[in-house]
Design an enzyme around this catalytic site. Structure first.
Site, PDB file in Angstrom:
ATOM      1  N   MET A   1      -5.906   9.791   5.378  1.00 54.61           N
ATOM      2  CA  MET A   1      -5.869  10.371   6.750  1.00 54.61           C
ATOM      3  C   MET A   1      -6.179  11.975   6.346  1.00 54.61           C
ATOM      4  O   MET A   1      -5.052  12.659   6.619  1.00 54.61           O
ATOM      5  CB  MET A   1      -4.529  10.339   7.624  1.00 54.61           C
TER       6      MET A   1
ATOM      7  N   HIS B   1      -5.207   4.893   2.088  1.00 52.66           N
ATOM      8  CA  HIS B   1      -5.514   5.488   3.339  1.00 52.66           C
ATOM      9  C   HIS B   1      -5.621   6.688   3.569  1.00 52.66           C
ATOM     10  O   HIS B   1      -4.497   7.312   3.604  1.00 52.66           O
ATOM     11  CB  HIS B   1      -4.489   4.437   4.300  1.00 52.66           C
TER      12      HIS B   1
ATOM     13  N   MET C   1      -2.064  12.094   3.801  1.00 53.70           N
ATOM     14  CA  MET C   1      -2.123  12.798   5.110  1.00 53.70           C
ATOM     15  C   MET C   1      -2.116  14.275   4.698  1.00 53.70           C
ATOM     16  O   MET C   1      -1.475  14.742   3.823  1.00 53.70           O
ATOM     17  CB  MET C   1      -0.967  12.580   5.701  1.00 53.70           C
TER      18      MET C   1
ATOM     19  N   MET D   1      -6.454   1.349  13.501  1.00 55.46           N
ATOM     20  CA  MET D   1      -4.913   1.903  13.720  1.00 55.46           C
ATOM     21  C   MET D   1      -4.443   1.095  14.929  1.00 55.46           C
ATOM     22  O   MET D   1      -5.026   1.309  15.973  1.00 55.46           O
ATOM     23  CB  MET D   1      -5.131   3.031  13.845  1.00 55.46           C
TER      24      MET D   1
ATOM     25  N   HIS E   1      -0.057  -0.258   0.069  1.00 53.04           N
ATOM     26  CA  HIS E   1      -0.778   0.409   0.921  1.00 53.04           C
ATOM     27  C   HIS E   1      -0.231   2.188   0.770  1.00 53.04           C
ATOM     28  O   HIS E   1       0.876   2.218   0.983  1.00 53.04           O
ATOM     29  CB  HIS E   1      -0.572   0.371   2.237  1.00 53.04           C
TER      30      HIS E   1
ATOM     31  N   SER F   1       3.213  -0.337   3.380  1.00 52.99           N
ATOM     32  CA  SER F   1       3.084   1.044   3.117  1.00 52.99           C
ATOM     33  C   SER F   1       4.286   1.700   2.501  1.00 52.99           C
ATOM     34  O   SER F   1       5.474   1.533   2.849  1.00 52.99           O
ATOM     35  CB  SER F   1       2.779   1.658   4.689  1.00 52.99           C
TER      36      SER F   1
ATOM     37  N   ASP G   1      -0.385   6.013   2.177  1.00 58.25           N
ATOM     38  CA  ASP G   1      -0.909   6.839   3.068  1.00 58.25           C
ATOM     39  C   ASP G   1      -1.033   8.148   2.699  1.00 58.25           C
ATOM     40  O   ASP G   1       0.107   9.124   2.480  1.00 58.25           O
ATOM     41  CB  ASP G   1       0.130   6.798   4.396  1.00 58.25           C
TER      42      ASP G   1
HETATM   43  C1  DX5 Z   1       0.761   5.683   9.888  1.00 62.83           C
HETATM   44  C2  DX5 Z   1       0.355   5.022   8.593  1.00 62.83           C
HETATM   45  C3  DX5 Z   1       0.847   3.845   8.325  1.00 62.83           C
HETATM   46  C4  DX5 Z   1       2.445   3.757   8.318  1.00 62.83           C
HETATM   47  C5  DX5 Z   1       2.849   2.592   9.148  1.00 62.83           C
HETATM   48  O1  DX5 Z   1      -0.033   6.731  10.232  1.00 62.83           O
HETATM   49  O2  DX5 Z   1      -0.973   4.869   8.420  1.00 62.83           O
HETATM   50  O3  DX5 Z   1       0.513   3.142   7.359  1.00 62.83           O
HETATM   51  O4  DX5 Z   1       3.074   3.913   7.256  1.00 62.83           O
HETATM   52  O5  DX5 Z   1       4.149   2.499   9.367  1.00 62.83           O
HETATM   53  P1  DX5 Z   1       4.935   1.426  10.473  1.00 62.83           P
HETATM   54  O6  DX5 Z   1       4.540   0.191   9.841  1.00 62.83           O
HETATM   55  O7  DX5 Z   1       6.549   2.155  10.358  1.00 62.83           O
HETATM   56  O8  DX5 Z   1       4.365   1.778  11.823  1.00 62.83           O
HETATM   57 ZN    ZN Z   2      -1.643   3.652   6.755  1.00 55.13          ZN
END
Ligand code: DX5
Ligand code: ZN
Length: 224
Positions: free
Chosen positions: A69, A67, A38, A138, A34, A11, A36
């Site tokens: 969110m 991903h 948000m 998750m 990946h 990510s 994210d």
């Molecule tokens: C959290 C994200 C993850 C995040 C993971 O909500 O969806 O993809 O980047 O980060 P780590 O590996 O540090 O938990």
């Molecule tokens: Zn993620």
């Protein structure tokens, strides 16, 4: 698209957002990247959106694993597929019509994937497994990188792998959150085969070496 049995999808949440192209170029061994997204509503954090994903698409040939969110993925997720994302993950807690959405994503040429927060059971979604190419479980509450892996999700990983096996279809089981060399073996042993790692990769001195270390640890974990 043929991919190795154990896939590492770093990510970029913990990467330098001002240099995303260069940051992605630091992880050539990654199976996918990946990203994210948000929206500050579905999760209490705000990251990037479609214009940045479009720019990332132009900056790398790597497979993009988006991903989402966000609220209302039914409205927004198809735009990410149209922007060239290889895989688009929406949260089942936010989708109003997950089957219609998964079909739309596939029609646009992306892999469709559904994500479940730690407290969301998989069983209610068992009948729609063949509508998706991947299930994201998750292993932290979504919203932030750097949190601790929740072992309480391990039984759900096992259960999901069993439900996937019963379909006879090739459906990936991805875990996201707190994945490190210390936790990845447990997730692999439980049945995950795609691993998101944010801080573990981007806080390492050599992010690409860490990708390979994580993959080795996952392979070892599932041999147990
Ligand atoms: C959290 C994200 C993850 C995040 C993971 O909500 O969806 O993809 O980047 O980060 P780590 O590996 O540090 O938990
Ligand atoms: Zn993620």
């Amino acid at each position: 698209m043929s991919l190795p049995a154990m896939q590492i999808t770093p990510s970029v949440l913990n990467a330098n957002f001002a240099e995303l192209g260069a940051e992605i170029a630091r992880i050539p061994s990654a199976d996918m990247v990946h990203v994210d997204v948000m929206d500050g509503h579905f999760v209490p954090n705000l990251t990037i959106g479609l214009p940045v994903v479009e720019s990332i698409r132009k900056a790398t040939d790597k497979l993009l694993d988006i991903h989402l969110m966000i609220e209302d993925p039914d409205r927004w997720a198809p735009d990410y597929a149209a922007a060239g994302a290889d895989s688009v993950t929406f949260h089942v807690e936010a989708a109003r019509a997950p089957i219609r959405l998964a079909r739309e994503l596939r029609k646009l040429g992306a892999r469709a994937s559904m994500a479940l927060k730690p407290a969301t059971p998989i069983d209610g979604f068992a009948d729609m497994l063949t509508e998706v190419d991947m299930v994201l479980l998750m292993t932290v509450e979504p919203g932030f990188g750097g949190q601790s892996f929740l072992d309480l999700v391990l039984p759900k990983i096992r259960r999901t792998r069993e439900l996937v096996r019963r379909t006879g279809a090739q459906i990936l089981v991805q875990v996201d959150g707190g994945v490190s060399v210390d936790t990845i073996g447990r997730a692999a042993e439980a049945g995950a085969d795609v691993f998101v790692a944010g801080s573990a990769v981007y806080r390492a001195d050599d992010p690409d070496a860490m990708v390979n270390e994580l993959r080795d640890a996952a392979v070892k974990g599932c041999q147990h």
